[in-house]
Design a protein around this motif. Structure first.
Motif, PDB file in Angstrom:
ATOM      1  N   TYR A   1      34.427  41.542  -1.574  1.00 28.94           N
ATOM      2  CA  TYR A   1      34.581  42.614  -0.594  1.00 28.94           C
ATOM      3  C   TYR A   1      33.482  42.520   0.460  1.00 28.94           C
ATOM      4  O   TYR A   1      32.355  42.153   0.146  1.00 28.94           O
ATOM      5  N   ILE A   2      33.832  42.874   1.697  1.00 26.27           N
ATOM      6  CA  ILE A   2      32.803  43.056   2.708  1.00 26.27           C
ATOM      7  C   ILE A   2      32.513  44.556   2.753  1.00 26.27           C
ATOM      8  O   ILE A   2      33.447  45.370   2.854  1.00 26.27           O
ATOM      9  N   VAL A   3      31.244  44.911   2.664  1.00 25.27           N
ATOM     10  CA  VAL A   3      30.865  46.325   2.734  1.00 25.27           C
ATOM     11  C   VAL A   3      30.104  46.555   4.036  1.00 25.27           C
ATOM     12  O   VAL A   3      29.208  45.774   4.378  1.00 25.27           O
ATOM     13  N   GLU A   4      30.480  47.609   4.751  1.00 24.76           N
ATOM     14  CA  GLU A   4      29.821  47.906   6.026  1.00 24.76           C
ATOM     15  C   GLU A   4      29.000  49.192   5.924  1.00 24.76           C
ATOM     16  O   GLU A   4      29.504  50.212   5.451  1.00 24.76           O
ATOM     17  N   TYR A   5      27.759  49.091   6.371  1.00 27.30           N
ATOM     18  CA  TYR A   5      26.856  50.244   6.376  1.00 27.30           C
ATOM     19  C   TYR A   5      26.470  50.544   7.825  1.00 27.30           C
ATOM     20  O   TYR A   5      26.233  49.623   8.614  1.00 27.30           O
ATOM     21  N   LYS A   6      26.375  51.853   8.123  1.00 25.63           N
ATOM     22  CA  LYS A   6      25.855  52.236   9.436  1.00 25.63           C
ATOM     23  C   LYS A   6      24.366  52.504   9.271  1.00 25.63           C
ATOM     24  O   LYS A   6      23.952  53.301   8.424  1.00 25.63           O
ATOM     25  N   LEU A   7      23.559  51.809  10.056  1.00 19.54           N
ATOM     26  CA  LEU A   7      22.110  51.973   9.974  1.00 19.54           C
ATOM     27  C   LEU A   7      21.662  53.142  10.853  1.00 19.54           C
ATOM     28  O   LEU A   7      22.447  53.672  11.645  1.00 19.54           O
ATOM     29  N   GLU A   8      20.387  53.521  10.708  1.00 18.43           N
ATOM     30  CA  GLU A   8      19.876  54.684  11.460  1.00 18.43           C
ATOM     31  C   GLU A   8      20.033  54.525  12.975  1.00 18.43           C
ATOM     32  O   GLU A   8      20.286  55.479  13.688  1.00 18.43           O
ATOM     33  N   ASP A   9      19.884  53.282  13.440  1.00 23.80           N
ATOM     34  CA  ASP A   9      19.999  53.057  14.891  1.00 23.80           C
ATOM     35  C   ASP A   9      21.452  52.951  15.349  1.00 23.80           C
ATOM     36  O   ASP A   9      21.735  52.623  16.504  1.00 23.80           O
ATOM     37  N   GLY A  10      22.366  53.202  14.440  1.00 25.03           N
ATOM     38  CA  GLY A  10      23.788  53.211  14.808  1.00 25.03           C
ATOM     39  C   GLY A  10      24.466  51.855  14.647  1.00 25.03           C
ATOM     40  O   GLY A  10      25.688  51.759  14.710  1.00 25.03           O
TER      41      GLY A  10
END
Ligand code: GN1
Ligand code: MG
Length: 379
Positions: A36-45
């Motif tokens: 699976y590819i997992v996507e995270y949104k970081l603090e800087d967007g």
């Protein structure tokens, strides 16, 4: 097959919170693991991607040992890549530990999982459209072999016993024919006959290794074309993936398996066998790239057996598919009931075509070695 039940969200939660999880999706490449590819949104967007994988523990019975190998090998690669002025975040996989600090997460119910970096701005190739891409794959696999040439080979676990020990594969195949667990033997008689007629080929490489006439090296052992990531901009192979079978082996296993997959003019599961042939043009491209990258370190015998290894590894893969068909599809993922038989047929068609083109393949190797390794007299 393993009876695991899992929620991907729960697995993601077992690994550090790299940011807010905004999505995940499966990648359907490979016959063994689930990815699976997992996507995270970081603090800087910005979005950071990671690769989450469930190791198939029916195939890899000692996954902790797999992870020890992978961590050791990737640490070694990272060091070398940095020394060579490369970018270790793109040129090797990196293992990201779970929250508990282990290099994997596992539970009886959910199975065995690991997290890798996702190498962005790359592509993989499942079907070639030109020989240059194949040459680039050869340069990458040759380079991978060079980078691991001084890896302490005795520290590696054998993650799958006798993985390319073809005589053992043949014995397993014969016992699958005898057991006929799936009851489908009658559907595969021509293929079984084809395989049984080629038993003597199986021990050629392993006998040379046993006699000390071929060296044992740290090898990848699963050099399918789609295990190379190509850079979107340069179009060069930059990262070798799928490191679960990095083990002591022969360079011939890596060379032969690459040809098996990439120099086939059709897909591994093509049903129209008239499309399945060995492309001499692609074979030459791979020989050129491989000798350019690794030729200096190869022994004369390794070079002399390159063409043979293409036949051997294709045959070996064919008997593995056929054995799995006879066993009832317990090893490779399949999409329909005859999938493994279809795969075995393409492999055997390719073996037959290699036999027909064998002299031409030997000439290509000789010509390429003479041109690239100018100071050596090999043939
Ligand atoms: C499996 O997982 P994947 O697709 O890279 C298999 C290889 C076979 C290949 C045939 C651990 O590789 O050995 O050559 O299928 N991997 C394992 O497509 O058995
Ligand atoms: Mg693999």
């Amino acid at each position: 097959m393993s009876k695991v039940e899992f929620n991907v969200e729960d697995i993601i939660a077992a690994f550090p919170d790299y940011g807010e999880v905004v999505g995940y999706k499966p990648i359907t490449a490979g016959h063994i693991n689930d990815t699976y590819i997992v996507e995270y949104k970081l603090e800087d967007g910005s979005i950071a991607k990671y690769l989450l994988q469930r190791i198939n523990t029916v195939v890899f019975k000692k996954p902790v040992e797999v992870m020890e190998n992978v961590c050791g090998v990737t640490a070694h690669l990272r060091k070398k890549i940095v020394e060579n002025g490369g970018d270790p975040t793109r040129e090797t996989l990196t293992v990201y530990p779970a929250k508990d600090g282990k290099n994997y997460y596992s539970s009886e119910k959910e199975g065995f999982w690991r997290m890798y970096n996702f190498v962005d701005d790359t592509f993989s190739i499942s079907e070639l459209t030109n020989p240059d891409d194949f040459k680039n794959a050869a340069l990458s696999f040759g380079n991978f072999q060079n980078l691991l040439a001084d890896y302490p080979i005795d520290t590696l676990y054998e993650t799958i016993e006798n993985f390319h020990y073809t005589p053992a594969r043949f014995a397993t195949f014969k016992s699958s024919v005898e057991k006929n667990a799936s009851g489908r033997k009658d559907q595969a008689m021509p293929e079984i006959e084809f395989a049984l007629a080629r038993e003597k080929d199986c021990s050629v490489v392993t006998d040379l290794i046993a006699a000390g006439e071929l060296p044992v090296r740290v090898t990848h052992n699963d050099t399918k074309l789609n295990n190379v990531l190509f850079d979107n901009t340069s179009k060069k192979g930059i990262c070798i993936v799928d490191l679960d079978t990095v083990m002591p082996g022969s360079s011939l296993y890596d060379f032969g398996d690459s040809i098996r997959f990439g120099a086939n003019t059709a897909a591994e599961d093509e049903t129209d066998l008239s499309k399945v042939t060995l492309s001499l043009e692609y074979f030459k491209a791979y020989v050129d790239g491989y000798l350019e990258a690794a030729g200096e370190s190869l022994t004369d015998n390794e070079i002399k057996y390159l063409a043979f290894s293409a036949k051997l590894l294709t045959f070996e893969c064919g008997i593995r598919f056929l054995a799995d068909f006879l066993d009832g599809d317990v090893y490779f993922k399949t999409e329909y009931p005859e999938h493994n038989l279809v795969r075995a047929r393409t492999q055997f068609k390719l073996v037959a075509d290699i036999e027909a083109k064998y002299d031409a393949m030997m000439s290509i190797v000789e010509e390429s070695a003479t041109t690239i390794l100018k100071n050596r007299k090999i043939f």
